[in-house]
Scaffold this motif. Sequence first.
Motif, PDB file in Angstrom:
ATOM      1  N   ALA A   1       0.935  -1.701   0.342  1.00  0.00           N
ATOM      2  CA  ALA A   1      -0.227   0.296   0.159  1.00  0.00           C
ATOM      3  C   ALA A   1       0.554   1.455   0.230  1.00  0.00           C
ATOM      4  N   ALA A   2       1.963   1.145   0.917  1.00  0.00           N
ATOM      5  CA  ALA A   2       3.265   2.198   0.767  1.00  0.00           C
ATOM      6  C   ALA A   2       3.187   2.507  -0.688  1.00  0.00           C
ATOM      7  N   LEU A   3       4.033   1.562  -1.072  1.00  0.00           N
ATOM      8  CA  LEU A   3       4.625   1.659  -2.392  1.00  0.00           C
ATOM      9  C   LEU A   3       3.489   2.028  -3.263  1.00  0.00           C
ATOM     10  N   LEU A   4       2.523   1.846  -3.458  1.00  0.00           N
ATOM     11  CA  LEU A   4       1.798   2.370  -4.336  1.00  0.00           C
ATOM     12  C   LEU A   4       1.414   3.834  -4.369  1.00  0.00           C
ATOM     13  N   SER A   5       1.784   4.720  -3.325  1.00  0.00           N
ATOM     14  CA  SER A   5       1.351   6.297  -3.395  1.00  0.00           C
ATOM     15  C   SER A   5       2.172   6.680  -4.487  1.00  0.00           C
ATOM     16  N   PHE A   6       3.425   6.069  -5.349  1.00  0.00           N
ATOM     17  CA  PHE A   6       4.103   6.698  -5.985  1.00  0.00           C
ATOM     18  C   PHE A   6       3.697   6.103  -7.697  1.00  0.00           C
ATOM     19  N   VAL A   7       2.745   5.189  -7.444  1.00  0.00           N
ATOM     20  CA  VAL A   7       2.085   5.278  -8.632  1.00  0.00           C
ATOM     21  C   VAL A   7       0.981   6.287  -8.885  1.00  0.00           C
ATOM     22  N   ARG A   8       1.338   7.034 -10.827  1.00  0.00           N
ATOM     23  CA  ARG A   8       0.518   7.375 -10.544  1.00  0.00           C
ATOM     24  C   ARG A   8      -0.681   6.589 -11.494  1.00  0.00           C
ATOM     25  N   VAL A   9      -1.877   6.603 -11.191  1.00  0.00           N
ATOM     26  CA  VAL A   9      -2.695   5.882 -12.550  1.00  0.00           C
ATOM     27  C   VAL A   9      -3.353   6.981 -13.118  1.00  0.00           C
ATOM     28  N   ARG A  10      -3.394   6.577 -14.490  1.00  0.00           N
ATOM     29  CA  ARG A  10      -3.992   7.286 -15.299  1.00  0.00           C
ATOM     30  C   ARG A  10      -5.333   7.471 -15.429  1.00  0.00           C
ATOM     31  N   PRO A  11      -6.713   8.343 -14.799  1.00  0.00           N
ATOM     32  CA  PRO A  11      -7.975   8.020 -14.859  1.00  0.00           C
ATOM     33  C   PRO A  11      -8.671   7.480 -15.822  1.00  0.00           C
ATOM     34  N   VAL A  12      -9.927   6.396 -15.332  1.00  0.00           N
ATOM     35  CA  VAL A  12     -10.424   6.254 -15.982  1.00  0.00           C
ATOM     36  C   VAL A  12     -11.999   7.245 -16.666  1.00  0.00           C
ATOM     37  N   GLU A  13     -11.868   7.543 -18.124  1.00  0.00           N
ATOM     38  CA  GLU A  13     -12.505   8.161 -18.584  1.00  0.00           C
ATOM     39  C   GLU A  13     -13.890   8.134 -18.165  1.00  0.00           C
ATOM     40  N   PRO A  14     -14.694   9.374 -17.811  1.00  0.00           N
ATOM     41  CA  PRO A  14     -15.957   9.160 -17.709  1.00  0.00           C
ATOM     42  C   PRO A  14     -16.506   8.535 -18.430  1.00  0.00           C
ATOM     43  N   VAL A  15     -17.725   7.596 -18.738  1.00  0.00           N
ATOM     44  CA  VAL A  15     -18.585   7.223 -20.357  1.00  0.00           C
ATOM     45  C   VAL A  15     -20.064   6.961 -19.235  1.00  0.00           C
ATOM     46  N   ALA A  16     -20.762   6.727 -20.419  1.00  0.00           N
ATOM     47  CA  ALA A  16     -22.364   6.294 -19.357  1.00  0.00           C
ATOM     48  C   ALA A  16     -22.015   5.134 -19.146  1.00  0.00           C
ATOM     49  N   ASP A  17     -22.735   4.948 -18.079  1.00  0.00           N
ATOM     50  CA  ASP A  17     -23.134   3.478 -17.293  1.00  0.00           C
ATOM     51  C   ASP A  17     -23.315   2.502 -18.480  1.00  0.00           C
ATOM     52  N   GLU A  18     -23.261   0.901 -18.643  1.00  0.00           N
ATOM     53  CA  GLU A  18     -23.528  -0.050 -19.220  1.00  0.00           C
ATOM     54  C   GLU A  18     -23.804  -0.731 -18.560  1.00  0.00           C
ATOM     55  N   GLY A  19     -23.554  -0.827 -17.196  1.00  0.00           N
ATOM     56  CA  GLY A  19     -24.211  -2.311 -16.845  1.00  0.00           C
ATOM     57  C   GLY A  19     -23.046  -2.570 -15.561  1.00  0.00           C
ATOM     58  N   GLY A  20     -23.204  -4.114 -15.784  1.00  0.00           N
ATOM     59  CA  GLY A  20     -22.007  -4.862 -14.982  1.00  0.00           C
ATOM     60  C   GLY A  20     -20.987  -5.638 -15.023  1.00  0.00           C
ATOM     61  N   LEU A  21     -21.521  -7.176 -14.373  1.00  0.00           N
ATOM     62  CA  LEU A  21     -20.282  -7.927 -15.292  1.00  0.00           C
ATOM     63  C   LEU A  21     -21.041  -8.130 -16.510  1.00  0.00           C
ATOM     64  N   ALA A  22     -22.290  -7.732 -16.568  1.00  0.00           N
ATOM     65  CA  ALA A  22     -23.067  -8.258 -18.369  1.00  0.00           C
ATOM     66  C   ALA A  22     -22.011  -7.432 -19.405  1.00  0.00           C
ATOM     67  N   ALA A  23     -21.749  -6.370 -19.533  1.00  0.00           N
ATOM     68  CA  ALA A  23     -21.003  -5.467 -20.195  1.00  0.00           C
ATOM     69  C   ALA A  23     -19.980  -6.131 -20.557  1.00  0.00           C
ATOM     70  N   GLY A  24     -18.957  -6.378 -19.488  1.00  0.00           N
ATOM     71  CA  GLY A  24     -17.581  -6.546 -19.853  1.00  0.00           C
ATOM     72  C   GLY A  24     -18.208  -8.610 -20.801  1.00  0.00           C
ATOM     73  N   VAL A  25     -19.148  -9.522 -20.234  1.00  0.00           N
ATOM     74  CA  VAL A  25     -19.374 -10.674 -21.462  1.00  0.00           C
ATOM     75  C   VAL A  25     -20.431 -10.289 -22.545  1.00  0.00           C
ATOM     76  N   ARG A  26     -20.683  -8.841 -22.809  1.00  0.00           N
ATOM     77  CA  ARG A  26     -20.955  -8.108 -24.118  1.00  0.00           C
ATOM     78  C   ARG A  26     -20.048  -7.789 -25.024  1.00  0.00           C
ATOM     79  N   PHE A  27     -19.513  -7.815 -24.380  1.00  0.00           N
ATOM     80  CA  PHE A  27     -17.764  -7.504 -25.299  1.00  0.00           C
ATOM     81  C   PHE A  27     -17.217  -8.798 -25.937  1.00  0.00           C
ATOM     82  N   ILE A  28     -16.938  -9.218 -25.033  1.00  0.00           N
ATOM     83  CA  ILE A  28     -16.322 -10.586 -25.276  1.00  0.00           C
ATOM     84  C   ILE A  28     -17.098 -11.402 -26.109  1.00  0.00           C
ATOM     85  N   ARG A  29     -18.819 -11.548 -26.080  1.00  0.00           N
ATOM     86  CA  ARG A  29     -19.137 -11.904 -26.837  1.00  0.00           C
ATOM     87  C   ARG A  29     -19.429 -11.215 -28.795  1.00  0.00           C
ATOM     88  N   ARG A  30     -18.903 -10.159 -28.472  1.00  0.00           N
ATOM     89  CA  ARG A  30     -19.118  -9.412 -29.688  1.00  0.00           C
ATOM     90  C   ARG A  30     -17.751  -9.654 -30.833  1.00  0.00           C
TER      91      ARG A  30
END
Length: 391
Positions: free
Chosen positions: A172-201
């Motif tokens: 946890a302490a080491l992670l304070s030195f990591v700069r993580v790119r923020p996730v771009e805000p998008v419209a809600d596409e659902g929960g795990l089902a959104a991942g399943v749909r992406f894989i299916r297509r």
Amino acid sequence: MNRGFAAFLSAQTLSAFGDAISLVAVPLLILRGGGTVAQVGAVTALGALATLLTGIVAGPLADRFDRKLLLRLCDVARCLLFGAVALGGDHLWLVMTAVPLAAVFSMVFQVTYVTVVPGLVPADRITEANGRLYSAYAVAALAGPAVAGLLSGATSPAVAIAVDAGTFALSAALLSFVRVRPVEPVADEGGLAAGVRFIRRHPLLLPLTVLLTVVLAVTSALDDVVIYHLTHDLGQPDGVVGAVMTAAVVGSLVASLAVAWLRRRAGFGPLWIGAYTLAGLLVAAVGFSRSVVVIAVLAAAVLLCSGVAGIASMSLRQEVTPSHLLGRVTAAFWTLQLTLAPLGAAVLTTAAGRWGVTATLACGGAAVMLTALSALFTPMRRRVPPPPPAT
């Protein structure tokens, strides 16, 4: 690699090291406290169930919240949970509560760290980065059980678990030195089902998921069958069994070093198909071997092949999935792959006991080979090189 990735790699290594310590220290704590093997199994089963159920929510969490904060919260939570177990002694109720809860946070951590990698390194170096992470994981898998055994023997399992808690605090302490790119805000596409749909297509992720579901079903209990072969068929003591399984991990280390070079030259499809075709042949060979040394070499080669294919497939998933969906796609990918694993493990181990290891691994190896070769009839047969270097 940049400093941010170096700090992230160190944190992930410590986190994996902590998980590896608990795999040995927790059972020892229960058994030394007068518990039974059945109680150890109950804790393991609860942890596995918690991991599976967490897969439903881990992806949406990774996609909708600050990923760096999420990683740190997972480490802090595991530090507190294992710290409580270390201080609480051998109280079974505490172990049966804390360990499954820790498995929840471990699953969220694993899904989230996959989503972070593409934001830390250029696209053309994702496979190399995953190779380094996989290498760190393999080293942790080697060192964690050994450290847990040494500390438990010299002091007590509670001390080993306390060290386990400390590794998560350092992560946890080491992670304070990591700069993580923020996730771009998008419209809600659902929960795990959104991942399943992406894989299916997706033309590559869909056949890859289906084929890996079969491969994992066939190989999920491979370690158990190899151990049975060594002890039952060859009469080897526990020390030799441990040495063989440790030597096999060397294959994972080699895979982590070679995968980026191999993928640049072969491309994803031919590399994946070739790796698992060879792995199937090697699995069959294990069943025919009567030499401990040969079995160790073959087991290492199997892990080399599966490691190369696994790192390449994870890298492909990171390259083709939009950042805001990567957590859900990762969680869906892993959850779908594991659907047949319990059944496959039961069938493989039952077959080994009834018809022998040689026949079982011959059939299992053939199934892996045929599954890999069937990818030639899907879009996976294309080369699919990694992304070109950024200009």
